[in-house]
Write an enzyme that holds these catalytic residues in place. Sequence first.
Site, PDB file in Angstrom:
ATOM      1  CG  ASP A  69      33.398   3.397 -30.489  1.00 17.92           C
ATOM      2  OD1 ASP A  69      33.486   2.445 -29.696  1.00 17.92           O
ATOM      3  OD2 ASP A  69      34.023   3.429 -31.568  1.00 17.92           O
ATOM      4  CE1 TYR A 150      46.572   0.775 -25.557  1.00 16.69           C
ATOM      5  CE2 TYR A 150      44.210   1.226 -25.542  1.00 16.69           C
ATOM      6  CZ  TYR A 150      45.293   0.531 -26.039  1.00 16.69           C
ATOM      7  OH  TYR A 150      45.110  -0.417 -27.029  1.00 16.69           O
TER       8      TYR A 150
HETATM    9  P1  IMP Z   1      35.016   2.016 -25.059  1.00 21.32           P
HETATM   10  O1  IMP Z   1      34.568   2.452 -26.419  1.00 21.32           O
HETATM   11  O2  IMP Z   1      34.689   3.013 -24.020  1.00 21.32           O
HETATM   12  O3  IMP Z   1      34.608   0.629 -24.720  1.00 21.32           O
HETATM   13  O4  IMP Z   1      36.626   2.000 -25.095  1.00 21.32           O
HETATM   14  C1  IMP Z   1      37.358   1.249 -26.044  1.00 21.32           C
HETATM   15  C2  IMP Z   1      38.802   1.096 -25.609  1.00 21.32           C
HETATM   16  O5  IMP Z   1      39.481   2.349 -25.680  1.00 21.32           O
HETATM   17  C3  IMP Z   1      38.997   0.627 -24.165  1.00 21.32           C
HETATM   18  O6  IMP Z   1      38.969  -0.770 -24.094  1.00 21.32           O
HETATM   19  C4  IMP Z   1      40.376   1.191 -23.846  1.00 21.32           C
HETATM   20  O7  IMP Z   1      41.391   0.359 -24.352  1.00 21.32           O
HETATM   21  C5  IMP Z   1      40.391   2.503 -24.615  1.00 21.32           C
HETATM   22  N1  IMP Z   1      39.906   3.618 -23.764  1.00 21.32           N
HETATM   23  C6  IMP Z   1      38.759   4.309 -23.912  1.00 21.32           C
HETATM   24  N2  IMP Z   1      38.626   5.234 -22.934  1.00 21.32           N
HETATM   25  C7  IMP Z   1      39.709   5.099 -22.151  1.00 21.32           C
HETATM   26  C8  IMP Z   1      40.130   5.765 -20.948  1.00 21.32           C
HETATM   27  O8  IMP Z   1      39.476   6.656 -20.386  1.00 21.32           O
HETATM   28  N3  IMP Z   1      41.303   5.348 -20.450  1.00 21.32           N
HETATM   29  C9  IMP Z   1      42.055   4.364 -20.991  1.00 21.32           C
HETATM   30  N4  IMP Z   1      41.705   3.703 -22.076  1.00 21.32           N
HETATM   31  C10 IMP Z   1      40.534   4.065 -22.676  1.00 21.32           C
END
Ligand code: IMP
Length: 192
Positions: A69, A150
Amino acid sequence: MIEMVFASQNKKKTEEMQALLAPEYKILNLADIGCMADIPETGISFAENAALKTAYIKTHYKLDGFADDSGLEVEVLNGEPGIYSARYAGARGDVLNMEFLLNKMAGIANRRANFTCAISLQFRGEAYLFEGKVFGNLLTAPRGKAGFGYDPIFVPEGYAQTFAEMDATEKNKISHRALAVAKLRDFLKAQV
Ligand code: IMP
């Protein structure tokens, strides 16, 4: 070969994990084990949300596995958007989320932020946590087209480019996810 579940629906992420953990580990994703459930992410931290996913797999499928996460934390916003990163503007959408954040940050000089990635692991009866963080600063307007989320407004410390201006290989050397995955990989490779 040791089979492990990566508690994610994301095929691309699963392939990346498989490449990192081969040849000792065979990585299955949720579809591979027939899990179509939307596993509840009701925790109040990245670590808790990741742990909920691995606990779910252990309880319902009796399988070892790991889950991640991640998100962005902004210092002057007390860690927002944090676990709400994917839906900060109310709905999923990278551009809307960035605009929403930039509006909140209008006129604020302190632009310090970090990306965090928590990986929980359920392995041979124990639960583990691996964390990666990358610190940097937020711009006032997006720059670059690569990556996701981002990336266009985040400049990692010691660099001039945003994550969205770097190529994937460069970002993947220093990103929060890369750091957490490296810790997971070191741990798992030492268990074989
Ligand atoms: P997840 O848990 O990897 O699905 O990420 C959740 C959210 O965090 C994503 O939808 C992005 O908005 C943000 N996020 C996580 N990792 C990144 C990254 O490497 N670059 C940019 N945004 C990120």
